[in-house]
Scaffold this active site. Structure first.
Site, PDB file in Angstrom:
ATOM      1  N   ARG A 135       0.717  -7.189  13.863  1.00 13.62           N
ATOM      2  CA  ARG A 135       0.274  -6.032  13.245  1.00 13.62           C
ATOM      3  C   ARG A 135      -0.758  -6.742  12.040  1.00 13.62           C
ATOM      4  O   ARG A 135      -1.974  -6.072  12.075  1.00 13.62           O
ATOM      5  CB  ARG A 135       1.350  -5.411  12.395  1.00 13.62           C
ATOM      6  CG  ARG A 135       2.007  -4.331  13.216  1.00 13.62           C
ATOM      7  CD  ARG A 135       3.127  -3.602  12.393  1.00 13.62           C
ATOM      8  NE  ARG A 135       4.408  -4.538  12.031  1.00 13.62           N
ATOM      9  CZ  ARG A 135       4.998  -4.629  11.132  1.00 13.62           C
ATOM     10  NH1 ARG A 135       4.755  -3.877  10.059  1.00 13.62           N
ATOM     11  NH2 ARG A 135       5.911  -5.324  10.878  1.00 13.62           N
ATOM     12  N   ARG A 170      11.101  -7.715   3.047  1.00 16.64           N
ATOM     13  CA  ARG A 170      11.437  -6.175   3.321  1.00 16.64           C
ATOM     14  C   ARG A 170      12.168  -6.235   4.669  1.00 16.64           C
ATOM     15  O   ARG A 170      13.109  -5.379   4.745  1.00 16.64           O
ATOM     16  CB  ARG A 170      10.146  -5.587   3.522  1.00 16.64           C
ATOM     17  CG  ARG A 170      10.204  -4.358   4.043  1.00 16.64           C
ATOM     18  CD  ARG A 170       8.827  -3.456   4.167  1.00 16.64           C
ATOM     19  NE  ARG A 170       8.229  -3.755   5.451  1.00 16.64           N
ATOM     20  CZ  ARG A 170       7.041  -3.200   5.591  1.00 16.64           C
ATOM     21  NH1 ARG A 170       6.174  -2.701   4.668  1.00 16.64           N
ATOM     22  NH2 ARG A 170       6.496  -3.424   6.856  1.00 16.64           N
ATOM     23  N   LYS A 173       0.771  -1.244  -0.197  1.00 14.07           N
ATOM     24  CA  LYS A 173      -0.033   0.074   0.083  1.00 14.07           C
ATOM     25  C   LYS A 173       0.718   1.275  -0.122  1.00 14.07           C
ATOM     26  O   LYS A 173       0.418   2.259  -0.712  1.00 14.07           O
ATOM     27  CB  LYS A 173      -1.043   0.106   1.233  1.00 14.07           C
ATOM     28  CG  LYS A 173      -0.397   0.178   2.367  1.00 14.07           C
ATOM     29  CD  LYS A 173      -1.620   0.087   3.595  1.00 14.07           C
ATOM     30  CE  LYS A 173      -0.790  -0.021   5.072  1.00 14.07           C
ATOM     31  NZ  LYS A 173       0.164   1.099   5.465  1.00 14.07           N
ATOM     32  N   ARG A 226      -7.160   3.754  10.982  1.00 14.44           N
ATOM     33  CA  ARG A 226      -6.722   2.291  11.251  1.00 14.44           C
ATOM     34  C   ARG A 226      -7.698   1.593  12.146  1.00 14.44           C
ATOM     35  O   ARG A 226      -7.757   0.429  12.259  1.00 14.44           O
ATOM     36  CB  ARG A 226      -5.495   2.453  11.808  1.00 14.44           C
ATOM     37  CG  ARG A 226      -4.593   1.206  10.897  1.00 14.44           C
ATOM     38  CD  ARG A 226      -3.168   1.438  11.785  1.00 14.44           C
ATOM     39  NE  ARG A 226      -2.124   0.596  11.397  1.00 14.44           N
ATOM     40  CZ  ARG A 226      -1.144   0.819  10.493  1.00 14.44           C
ATOM     41  NH1 ARG A 226      -1.461   2.052   9.755  1.00 14.44           N
ATOM     42  NH2 ARG A 226      -0.321   0.019  10.288  1.00 14.44           N
ATOM     43  N   ARG A 252      14.069  -3.088   9.022  1.00 17.85           N
ATOM     44  CA  ARG A 252      12.963  -2.490   9.814  1.00 17.85           C
ATOM     45  C   ARG A 252      12.760  -2.889  11.379  1.00 17.85           C
ATOM     46  O   ARG A 252      12.500  -4.216  11.250  1.00 17.85           O
ATOM     47  CB  ARG A 252      11.390  -2.261   9.352  1.00 17.85           C
ATOM     48  CG  ARG A 252      11.342  -0.872   8.712  1.00 17.85           C
ATOM     49  CD  ARG A 252       9.676  -0.957   7.922  1.00 17.85           C
ATOM     50  NE  ARG A 252       8.695  -1.008   8.767  1.00 17.85           N
ATOM     51  CZ  ARG A 252       7.616  -0.698   8.311  1.00 17.85           C
ATOM     52  NH1 ARG A 252       7.609  -0.126   7.118  1.00 17.85           N
ATOM     53  NH2 ARG A 252       6.703  -0.652   9.217  1.00 17.85           N
TER      54      ARG A 252
END
Ligand code: AMP
Length: 195
Positions: A147, A130, A16, A91, A136
């Site tokens: 999440r 990722r 996204k 969210r 990250r």
């Protein structure tokens, strides 16, 4: 022509962020990503960054009041007057209420919601990739699981609200970057949202 006041929603790893930037650029509106704002603050070690780092690393949500205040400030800047694309906010249902109140005060509302649909296994695979590439701090197994479960329990319900308003386009998020951008562009064009 309809103003582009857009939201892009999808599970972590749905792409996204990437698609949001592409679409916003094509439409000439700012992309506003709450995740990016938080990460930039953590990186710069600001007071906000220090406040939210542990929350983000654990995969939890930053408190609604704080997040909504940041988005209000950002949307009050001049470049968002003609339109914007929100990524990662709202969210949950409380944030939807905050955003509705803010936009309502300006006589505005969201005009389109892009729901990127990606199977769970695919998003987990992309997140692991990722994690390896970008390192990250919140892309560890525990945080990813949290999440994804927040997405299913708190974020997916906001789509029902927007579906009732008739503004959601479900987009197949599996394919090449260009293919997915084209799918989104076609859906927005059908709503009269064009550059
Ligand atoms: P994202 O880049 O959208 O996946 O966001 C990364 C992290 O930032 C999330 O896991 C949350 O900790 C925090 N965050 C981003 N957007 C929000 C939001 N709308 N409400 C609360 N926390 C958020």
């Amino acid at each position: 022509m309809t103003a582009a006041r857009l939201l892009i929603v999808g599970p972590q790893g749905s792409g996204k962020g990437t698609q949001g930037v592409r679409i916003a650029e094509a439409l000439g509106v700012p992309a506003v990503s709450t995740g990016d704002v938080f990460r930039a603050n953590v990186k710069e070690g600001t007071e906000l960054g220090q406040q939210v780092k542990a929350i983000i690393d654990a995969g939890d949500l930053v408190p609604d009041e704080l997040t909504s205040a940041i988005v209000r400030d950002r949307l009050a800047q001049g470049d968002a007057a003609g339109g914007f694309l929100l990524d990662g906010y709202p969210r949950n249902l409380a944030q939807v209420a905050d955003l509705d109140a803010f936009l309502g005060g300006r006589g505005e509302e969201l005009t389109g919601v892009i729901e990127l649909v990606v199977p769970r296994e695919e998003s987990i695979a992309r997140l692991s990739k990722r994690a390896a590439e970008q390192g990250r701090d919140d892309d560890n197994e525990e945080s990813i699981a949290k999440r994804l479960s927040i997405y299913e329990n708190e974020t997916a319900p906001i789509l029902d609200v927007f579906r009732e308003r008739g503004i959601v386009d479900q987009i197949d998020g599996v394919g090449s970057l260009d293919e997915i951008t084209e799918r989104i562009t076609a859906a927005l064009t059908a709503r009269g949202i064009t550059a």
